[in-house]
Write a protein that holds these residues in place. Structure first.
Motif, PDB file in Angstrom:
ATOM      1  N   HIS A   1      -6.740 -14.859   3.751  1.00 24.36           N
ATOM      2  CA  HIS A   1      -6.021 -15.554   2.677  1.00 24.36           C
ATOM      3  C   HIS A   1      -6.988 -16.130   1.646  1.00 24.36           C
ATOM      4  O   HIS A   1      -6.788 -15.979   0.442  1.00 24.36           O
TER       5      HIS A   1
ATOM      6  N   ARG B   1      -8.434 -13.609  -0.526  1.00 21.31           N
ATOM      7  CA  ARG B   1      -7.488 -13.199  -1.580  1.00 21.31           C
ATOM      8  C   ARG B   1      -7.451 -14.254  -2.696  1.00 21.31           C
ATOM      9  O   ARG B   1      -7.294 -13.911  -3.878  1.00 21.31           O
TER      10      ARG B   1
ATOM     11  N   LYS C   1      -2.482 -13.498  -6.928  1.00 16.72           N
ATOM     12  CA  LYS C   1      -1.472 -14.494  -6.574  1.00 16.72           C
ATOM     13  C   LYS C   1      -1.705 -15.680  -7.512  1.00 16.72           C
ATOM     14  O   LYS C   1      -2.405 -16.641  -7.173  1.00 16.72           O
TER      15      LYS C   1
ATOM     16  N   TYR D   1       4.703 -16.389 -10.841  1.00 17.10           N
ATOM     17  CA  TYR D   1       5.885 -16.919 -10.168  1.00 17.10           C
ATOM     18  C   TYR D   1       6.967 -17.373 -11.144  1.00 17.10           C
ATOM     19  O   TYR D   1       8.028 -17.832 -10.726  1.00 17.10           O
TER      20      TYR D   1
ATOM     21  N   GLU E   1       9.581  -5.552  -4.707  1.00 12.71           N
ATOM     22  CA  GLU E   1       9.519  -6.489  -3.580  1.00 12.71           C
ATOM     23  C   GLU E   1      10.506  -7.616  -3.817  1.00 12.71           C
ATOM     24  O   GLU E   1      11.170  -7.663  -4.849  1.00 12.71           O
TER      25      GLU E   1
ATOM     26  N   ALA F   1      11.461 -11.798  -4.232  1.00 15.33           N
ATOM     27  CA  ALA F   1      10.913 -12.823  -5.129  1.00 15.33           C
ATOM     28  C   ALA F   1       9.576 -13.357  -4.613  1.00 15.33           C
ATOM     29  O   ALA F   1       8.668 -13.625  -5.393  1.00 15.33           O
ATOM     30  N   GLY F   2       9.454 -13.485  -3.307  1.00 10.27           N
ATOM     31  CA  GLY F   2       8.198 -13.972  -2.730  1.00 10.27           C
ATOM     32  C   GLY F   2       7.922 -13.307  -1.395  1.00 10.27           C
ATOM     33  O   GLY F   2       7.323 -13.914  -0.507  1.00 10.27           O
ATOM     34  N   GLU F   3       8.358 -12.048  -1.250  1.00 10.92           N
ATOM     35  CA  GLU F   3       8.224 -11.350   0.033  1.00 10.92           C
ATOM     36  C   GLU F   3       8.086  -9.857  -0.219  1.00 10.92           C
ATOM     37  O   GLU F   3       8.657  -9.331  -1.161  1.00 10.92           O
ATOM     38  N   ASN F   4       7.372  -9.187   0.664  1.00  8.09           N
ATOM     39  CA  ASN F   4       7.336  -7.718   0.633  1.00  8.09           C
ATOM     40  C   ASN F   4       8.529  -7.180   1.413  1.00  8.09           C
ATOM     41  O   ASN F   4       9.198  -7.926   2.136  1.00  8.09           O
TER      42      ASN F   4
ATOM     43  N   LEU G   1       2.666  -8.017  -4.647  1.00  9.51           N
ATOM     44  CA  LEU G   1       1.503  -8.669  -4.057  1.00  9.51           C
ATOM     45  C   LEU G   1       1.196  -7.947  -2.748  1.00  9.51           C
ATOM     46  O   LEU G   1       2.095  -7.679  -1.949  1.00  9.51           O
TER      47      LEU G   1
ATOM     48  N   GLY H   1       0.621  -8.055   0.412  1.00  8.36           N
ATOM     49  CA  GLY H   1       0.836  -9.144   1.369  1.00  8.36           C
ATOM     50  C   GLY H   1       0.041  -9.000   2.661  1.00  8.36           C
ATOM     51  O   GLY H   1      -0.157  -7.901   3.173  1.00  8.36           O
ATOM     52  N   ILE H   2      -0.379 -10.132   3.157  1.00  4.69           N
ATOM     53  CA  ILE H   2      -1.139 -10.168   4.408  1.00  4.69           C
ATOM     54  C   ILE H   2      -0.187  -9.981   5.591  1.00  4.69           C
ATOM     55  O   ILE H   2      -0.543  -9.354   6.589  1.00  4.69           O
ATOM     56  N   THR H   3       1.040 -10.442   5.469  1.00  3.37           N
ATOM     57  CA  THR H   3       2.037 -10.196   6.526  1.00  3.37           C
ATOM     58  C   THR H   3       2.391  -8.711   6.543  1.00  3.37           C
ATOM     59  O   THR H   3       2.527  -8.101   7.613  1.00  3.37           O
TER      60      THR H   3
ATOM     61  N   CYS I   1       9.191  -9.693   4.388  1.00  4.46           N
ATOM     62  CA  CYS I   1       8.115 -10.367   5.119  1.00  4.46           C
ATOM     63  C   CYS I   1       7.186 -11.088   4.167  1.00  4.46           C
ATOM     64  O   CYS I   1       7.009 -10.690   3.012  1.00  4.46           O
ATOM     65  N   GLY I   2       6.605 -12.137   4.677  1.00  6.88           N
ATOM     66  CA  GLY I   2       5.636 -12.925   3.920  1.00  6.88           C
ATOM     67  C   GLY I   2       5.231 -14.101   4.779  1.00  6.88           C
ATOM     68  O   GLY I   2       5.852 -14.358   5.816  1.00  6.88           O
ATOM     69  N   THR I   3       4.219 -14.806   4.343  1.00  9.44           N
ATOM     70  CA  THR I   3       3.768 -15.958   5.125  1.00  9.44           C
ATOM     71  C   THR I   3       4.907 -16.948   5.313  1.00  9.44           C
ATOM     72  O   THR I   3       5.172 -17.406   6.420  1.00  9.44           O
TER      73      THR I   3
END
Ligand code: PMP
Length: 307
Positions: free
Chosen positions: A57, A60, A158, A163, A192, A194-197, A216, A218-220, A254-256
């Protein structure tokens, strides 16, 4: 989402009382969206509190700053240490961490060489998209707002300004009574949430949109791809037209913050069985298994707070 502010925050190299971690109204970031940030979760694990993929993270975070040519006054190691310090000082185990770096006060105008301020906050956070959603799933809609076109605003960073797009998508979805919005890219293909893959399941295989689809990285998303491949679930990254949302067997975000949130309907059409399907549940089991010890942490993703 209501938020309980913890007592301490890390700001420009020092731990301060929450109320003292302030910035000036003339800071560059407030006017121009010039911030970069991360969202990271920590979990209580059998071996003590651990921050999930902390270094990835904060790398990134550095990459986002680099894209915007924003000097970073701290190293990844220093920001990692700040994250650990904030959790310890606030006595937090399972929490959400927010490192943020932004163009601060000093000079004005778009290209001004302002100093970079850095802060790390952490607080308790449950399921991002609401209680019970990890089991029941959410109702999603395709937004009337598209993501930014290539070579306009870099989706791979990011950055705070990105956003504004996420807010349009998320707020429209909530206004219409949906749990979350899904955006298309400027190509008209799926991007994707709004804030998730996004992951779609077809015939037992996971399909996800590529980084060229204004998303983005994403790490998730990366975690899910690695965990799936280990257990023999095929993973395909490809351009996906919108209508495949209505045809897939299963769908999840998915997302953090969102972790793995099933989607039970899109645009009023039921997805699969109308709740988390078998592949989604398997991925949840593997993912949350990292934190309860049932999934082996092969890659050293758990970075212990007391390391
Ligand atoms: N896309 C967007 C726009 C996001 O804000 C996030 C959350 N940071 C993600 C995807 C998922 O990224 P990650 O898994 O790294 O949290």
């Amino acid at each position: 989402m209501t938020m309980v502010y913890p007592e301490w925050i890390w700001h420009n190299g020092a731990i301060k009382p929450w109320a003292d971690a302030t910035t000036h109204v003339m800071s560059h970031a407030i006017h121009y969206g010039s911030s970069v940030f991360e969202g990271i979760r920590s979990y209580d694990t059998p071996k003590g509190p651990a921050i999930f993929r902390l270094t990835d993270h904060n790398r990134r975070l550095m990459a986002s700053a680099r894209i915007y040519d924003m000097p970073m006054p701290y190293s990844v190691d220093q920001i990692n240490a700040a994250c650990r310090e904030v959790l310890k000082k606030n006595d937090l185990g399972k929490a959400y961490l927010r490192p943020v770096a932004f163009r601060g006060l000093g000079g004005f105008g778009l290209s001004a060489d302002t100093p970079t301020d850095v802060a790390v906050a952490a607080w308790k956070m449950g399921a991002y998209l609401g209680d019970g959603v990890l089991e029941e799933g959410i109702d999603a809609c395709v937004s009337s707002w598209q993501r930014f076109a290539p070579n306009t605003i870099p989706a791979g960073a990011k950055a705070g300004g990105n956003y504004l797009s996420g807010q349009l998508v998320a707020r429209e979805a909530r206004r219409l009574g949906f749990g979350e919005g899904i955006a298309l890219a400027s190509t008209g293909l799926l991007s994707e949430g709004a804030g998730e893959n996004l992951f779609l399941v077809f015939d037992g295989a996971l399909h996800t949109t590529p980084i060229s689809a204004a998303l983005l990285n994403g790490i998730t998303r990366n975690t899910i791809m690695a965990l799936a491949r280990e257990v023999g679930i095929p993973v395909v990254e490809r351009d996906i037209p919108r209508e495949y949302l209505y045809l897939c067997d299963e769908l999840f975000m998915c997302g953090t913050a969102a972790e793995i949130t099933p989607i039970r309907s899109v645009d009023g059409r039921q997805v699969g069985i109308g709740r988390a399907g078998p592949v989604t549940r398997r991925m949840q089991e593997l993912f949350f298994g990292l934190f309860n010890g049932k999934t082996e942490d092969k890659y050293g993703w758990l970075e212990y707070v007391d390391a």
